[in-house]
Write an enzyme that holds these catalytic residues in place. Sequence first.
Site, PDB file in Angstrom:
ATOM      1  N   PHE A 156       0.842  -1.036   0.103  1.00 11.72           N
ATOM      2  CA  PHE A 156      -0.240   0.079   0.036  1.00 11.72           C
ATOM      3  C   PHE A 156       0.966   1.026  -0.027  1.00 11.72           C
ATOM      4  O   PHE A 156       1.794   1.365   1.006  1.00 11.72           O
ATOM      5  CB  PHE A 156      -0.973  -0.071   1.442  1.00 11.72           C
ATOM      6  N   GLY A 157       0.772   2.145  -0.932  1.00  9.31           N
ATOM      7  CA  GLY A 157       1.382   3.466  -0.954  1.00  9.31           C
ATOM      8  C   GLY A 157       0.387   4.601  -0.724  1.00  9.31           C
ATOM      9  O   GLY A 157      -0.748   4.544  -1.291  1.00  9.31           O
ATOM     10  N   TYR A 158       0.983   5.591  -0.025  1.00  9.71           N
ATOM     11  CA  TYR A 158       0.272   6.633   0.537  1.00  9.71           C
ATOM     12  C   TYR A 158       0.836   7.891   0.347  1.00  9.71           C
ATOM     13  O   TYR A 158       0.237   8.977   0.627  1.00  9.71           O
ATOM     14  CB  TYR A 158      -0.603   6.493   2.076  1.00  9.71           C
ATOM     15  N   GLY A 159       2.221   8.053   0.035  1.00  6.00           N
ATOM     16  CA  GLY A 159       2.913   9.191  -0.466  1.00  6.00           C
ATOM     17  C   GLY A 159       3.427   9.205  -1.709  1.00  6.00           C
ATOM     18  O   GLY A 159       2.704   8.927  -2.587  1.00  6.00           O
ATOM     19  N   SER A 160       4.695   9.273  -1.996  1.00  6.24           N
ATOM     20  CA  SER A 160       5.340   9.419  -3.206  1.00  6.24           C
ATOM     21  C   SER A 160       4.521   8.116  -4.056  1.00  6.24           C
ATOM     22  O   SER A 160       4.464   7.984  -5.386  1.00  6.24           O
ATOM     23  CB  SER A 160       6.533   9.565  -3.414  1.00  6.24           C
ATOM     24  N   GLU A 199      13.869   3.625   1.284  1.00  6.72           N
ATOM     25  CA  GLU A 199      13.002   4.228   2.152  1.00  6.72           C
ATOM     26  C   GLU A 199      13.736   4.033   3.626  1.00  6.72           C
ATOM     27  O   GLU A 199      13.067   3.705   4.799  1.00  6.72           O
ATOM     28  CB  GLU A 199      11.324   3.546   2.333  1.00  6.72           C
TER      29      GLU A 199
HETATM   30  C1  BEZ Z   1       4.550   5.550   0.394  1.00  6.22           C
HETATM   31  O1  BEZ Z   1       3.397   5.057   0.562  1.00  6.22           O
HETATM   32  O2  BEZ Z   1       4.288   6.221  -0.731  1.00  6.22           O
HETATM   33  C2  BEZ Z   1       5.743   5.581   1.014  1.00  6.22           C
HETATM   34  C3  BEZ Z   1       6.577   4.475   0.770  1.00  6.22           C
HETATM   35  C4  BEZ Z   1       7.668   4.497   1.415  1.00  6.22           C
HETATM   36  C5  BEZ Z   1       7.790   5.020   2.565  1.00  6.22           C
HETATM   37  C6  BEZ Z   1       7.002   6.144   2.959  1.00  6.22           C
HETATM   38  C7  BEZ Z   1       5.925   6.085   1.943  1.00  6.22           C
END
Ligand code: BEZ
Length: 196
Positions: free
Chosen positions: A24-28, A99
């Site tokens: 699941f991605g929530y940022g970049s 990360e």
């Molecule tokens: C993300 O979900 O975009 C993300 C991925 C790795 C680290 C922090 C956020």
Amino acid sequence: MSLNTTHLNQSLTHFDHHSSFWLFGYGSLIWKAGFPYLECRPAHIRGWIRRFWQGSHDHRGTPESPGRVATLIPEAQAICHGMAYRITPETLAPLDVREKNGYLREVTTLHFDDGGSAEGLTYIATRDNAAFLGPAPLENIARQIALARGPSGPNPDYLLNLADALRRLGHRDEHVFALERMLTSLLKEQAPPTDP
Ligand code: BEZ
């Protein structure tokens, strides 16, 4: 917790023996995966809110002028919208390195926006990591983002791309959108005047 979480993450072995699983991605990751994947589906996770409370010394800032990027903070009843990617286990190793600045793998239930759910992973920067900055007035967060840039590019691009991607997915996130409004006006103030 030490600043570099790569080794900690590589000792976590959930899903190692699966041929594929969901991340699941929530940022970049919503707008720029940067890794191979088998499929992607809009999804959300429950019990978490997105906050720009994690410092970035290695991607969107520097040790002298850290940027701010998203992490997840537990909050009962909250929903965090993002994007799910079905990946193979080998994909995690480079992500652990990318990360490494405080993020740890967390097992979570992903709910797909078009129905159904699956167990998967997400990366979370918890309060005890060395790069955690925590809450601050939104205006201060926006000012910090406006000034920061790192090897992955300007910190404003991270926030503006995330806000755009959430809008395209049809989701509101008031924390992100309020920061976007403040940042946009700060950037206008900073822009050199144009010729008449
Ligand atoms: C993300 O979900 O975009 C993300 C991925 C790795 C680290 C922090 C956020």
